[in-house]
Design an enzyme around this catalytic site. Sequence first.
Site, PDB file in Angstrom:
ATOM      1  N   GLY A 143     -95.616 -30.286 -30.347  1.00 56.37           N
ATOM      2  CA  GLY A 143     -96.568 -30.121 -29.402  1.00 56.37           C
ATOM      3  C   GLY A 143     -97.910 -30.944 -29.590  1.00 56.37           C
ATOM      4  N   ASN A 147    -101.614 -19.107 -25.114  1.00 56.89           N
ATOM      5  CA  ASN A 147    -100.545 -18.761 -26.046  1.00 56.89           C
ATOM      6  C   ASN A 147    -100.982 -17.421 -26.506  1.00 56.89           C
ATOM      7  OD1 ASN A 147    -103.010 -20.563 -27.043  1.00 56.89           O
ATOM      8  ND2 ASN A 147    -102.248 -20.024 -29.099  1.00 56.89           N
ATOM      9  N   GLN A 174     -96.517 -23.375 -23.909  1.00 54.56           N
ATOM     10  CA  GLN A 174     -95.978 -22.172 -23.817  1.00 54.56           C
ATOM     11  C   GLN A 174     -95.449 -21.691 -22.415  1.00 54.56           C
ATOM     12  OE1 GLN A 174     -96.243 -19.767 -26.052  1.00 54.56           O
ATOM     13  NE2 GLN A 174     -97.245 -20.501 -27.655  1.00 54.56           N
ATOM     14  N   SER A 215     -92.773 -28.349 -26.100  1.00 55.10           N
ATOM     15  CA  SER A 215     -92.489 -28.296 -27.374  1.00 55.10           C
ATOM     16  C   SER A 215     -91.150 -27.509 -27.674  1.00 55.10           C
ATOM     17  CB  SER A 215     -93.771 -27.296 -28.154  1.00 55.10           C
ATOM     18  OG  SER A 215     -93.033 -27.589 -29.591  1.00 55.10           O
ATOM     19  N   GLY A 216     -90.328 -27.900 -28.520  1.00 51.66           N
ATOM     20  CA  GLY A 216     -88.795 -27.448 -28.618  1.00 51.66           C
ATOM     21  C   GLY A 216     -88.736 -26.135 -29.139  1.00 51.66           C
ATOM     22  N   HIS A 217     -89.587 -25.726 -30.394  1.00 51.21           N
ATOM     23  CA  HIS A 217     -89.447 -24.457 -30.953  1.00 51.21           C
ATOM     24  C   HIS A 217     -89.934 -23.381 -30.177  1.00 51.21           C
ATOM     25  CE1 HIS A 217     -93.408 -23.692 -32.697  1.00 51.21           C
ATOM     26  NE2 HIS A 217     -93.525 -24.950 -32.316  1.00 51.21           N
ATOM     27  N   THR A 236     -87.598 -44.063 -35.238  1.00 54.51           N
ATOM     28  CA  THR A 236     -86.011 -43.811 -34.976  1.00 54.51           C
ATOM     29  C   THR A 236     -85.800 -42.471 -34.455  1.00 54.51           C
ATOM     30  OG1 THR A 236     -85.398 -45.175 -36.737  1.00 54.51           O
ATOM     31  CG2 THR A 236     -83.973 -43.697 -36.055  1.00 54.51           C
ATOM     32  N   CYS A 293    -108.989 -11.860 -39.756  1.00 53.29           N
ATOM     33  CA  CYS A 293    -108.371 -11.614 -40.884  1.00 53.29           C
ATOM     34  C   CYS A 293    -106.904 -12.558 -40.837  1.00 53.29           C
ATOM     35  CB  CYS A 293    -107.910 -10.611 -41.436  1.00 53.29           C
ATOM     36  SG  CYS A 293    -109.581  -9.737 -42.239  1.00 53.29           S
TER      37      CYS A 293
END
Lengths: 300, 400
Positions: free
Chosen positions: B71, B150, B178, B198-200, B236, B323
């Site tokens: 992404g 997101n 998203q 984005s693929g994941h 490639t 945090c």
Amino acid sequence: MWDYSEQVLEHFYNPRNHGTMETVEEPDVAVVYGEVGSISCGDALRLHLKIKESTDTILDSRFQTFGCTSAIASSSALTELVKGKTLDEALNITNHEIADFLGGLPEAKMHCSVMGQEALEAAIYKYRGIEVEHHDDDDEGTLICSCFGITETKIRRVAIENDLTEVEQITNYIKAGGGCGTCLANIEDILIEVQAEKAALADRVTAQLDTSAEPAEVPNLTPIQKITLIQQVLDTEVRPMLMADGGNVELYNVEGDRVQVILTGACGSCASSTETLKYAIENKLKILVSPALTVEQVEG
Amino acid sequence: MTVIYLDNNATTQVAPEVIDAMMPYLRDFYGNPSSMHSFGGQVGQAVRDARSQVAQLIGAEDTEIIFTSCGSEGNNAAIHAALAAQPDKRHIVTTAVEHPAILNVCKHLEKKGYQVTYLSVDGDGELDLMEVEASITGGTALVTTMYANNETGVMFPVEAVGAIAKEQGATFHVDAVQTVGKVPINMADSTIDLLTLSGHKLHAPKGIGALYTRKGFKFRPFLLGGHQERGRRAGTENVPGLIALGKAAELARIDLASVSKEQKMRDRLEKEILQRIPDTSVNGHPLHRLPNTTNIGFKYIEGEAILFLLNQYGVCASSGSACTSGSLEPSHVLRAMGLPYTILHGSIRFSLSRYTTDDEVDTVINVMPEIVGKLRAMSPFSNDEAEWLQDRTEAVATVG
């Protein structure tokens, strides 16, 4: 995911001594609390102490913490550390001791241990009726980091006590510079100053410890007498001078004529200054206690 | 311990079908699709099929799809191309709640002399279209907004924004990382010129993504070199990755028909948590958002601590607290929404997927009250009136 030690996770999952502490009507017992942080900062700690007034001893302690895993673990550790200590002993607890008690904290989480140390100090000062200096009315405590309300005094102190030399470390320990980042250059300037002052410290203290006098012939001392005298010399002659410059010395052990001391704070950090200081202390002890004494620095 | 994975906006499980589809291209068909032999050539055909599958998911033409590595690459390439297309224009419009893959590029461009307008959002995380209209001018080269946020899942009215951009002649880029696979998207009747995915985030592996570029848009490549991707992205091809993305796109297209199942579970999770736990609220517009995401603020406690307790039950979620962010400030998205500090540090995002089950949702519903109760019992704050909620940052030890 943070790489927390087992002890951190253990104290987080099974926190010791959390909760409040009610005022008690017993004679000779006082209950007091100190607060540090705020909800906007993302962590806050209220530390309660039960103090035996006649002996200045901490009988018990409770914490209330708003914060992350390591903030809760640090609070829990703190309550364990202070129990049974006198107030003076407790004031000597550094944030490092809190972190060490937990098997260390991730560098970015060191500010949790600093918060513990500050809350403890706030509680004891409150008990003693001393107002903690606030940056608004403290000329030397110029506000440096406006995002987290951190003063120059505080930056200097944490830098000295923990031997911090990088701006990033300051951010990790007390958050300063971690917000908008506009004060990062100012913090760097302060650190450079602190470093320069540290380098000058050893020379100055050596000059102040008058080591020109001839060693006095002291009558044969029993081991106990000798240790007591060494302790006295450290307490009255050496420590006040070191403390004025942000350092401290502790007697660790006496083996025969070998005096082992722990140099902390500003003293314990750079090799050349420790060497000079060790020599100065040794001379002082030779003069006032026994010419045979040697001084060694040990790690605390 | 079984993992209950409710952090699908962070990344997703690779679908078993996707793994099956890509494995032959790791093991057996390792040829280079550019090669002049049939061993490589057969791979070229598979690449073309994968491109079609991705195109179909978003209603695009095959030639409009450029495979990328992620992404962030898609976003960088899109911004680069948009600015190169109209080099005389030096103004960019984006929003205050973008992903760092947009925000940090914009900040970098500011240093290079570009003027960037960061649109604000309201308490529900929504844009003000009046502000959008006032911000985009004839001098605007690029308007770049996310499709859905997101952290909160709040969806922007991208077509309305795109219409304004079109009027002013600005290129319109949408970060849909998203969104793709979670709600239907049809580029055929869209105002969007460039769109990142984005693929994941949709059950393909990490390391593969795609950038949609509208036919006719004069695309200048970001990555220079070989002629791959019709000269628009050198390097490639990540053949197993893009085969995987193609398969994941095909699965997502089928799945979009049943996505209401996810939404029902999300709604139930949210409703039960809000009912069972006091001083709790949803961050973001309740309706204008992704079907899989809920961001809940738990007052008076801190998010990282909640996550570590959830972790004990194998529950994976995320938080916008300082945090967990790696910085010391809580989420820039929640801050842009103007949420109070009592909520800011205690926000938890649950993001579901097609693999989420009712049992998993039940577990979370059952453990949350105990977790929140445990942390609240330790917290010095318990209501908004507390003197403590004043913005105090120094140790306080007044004698009293």
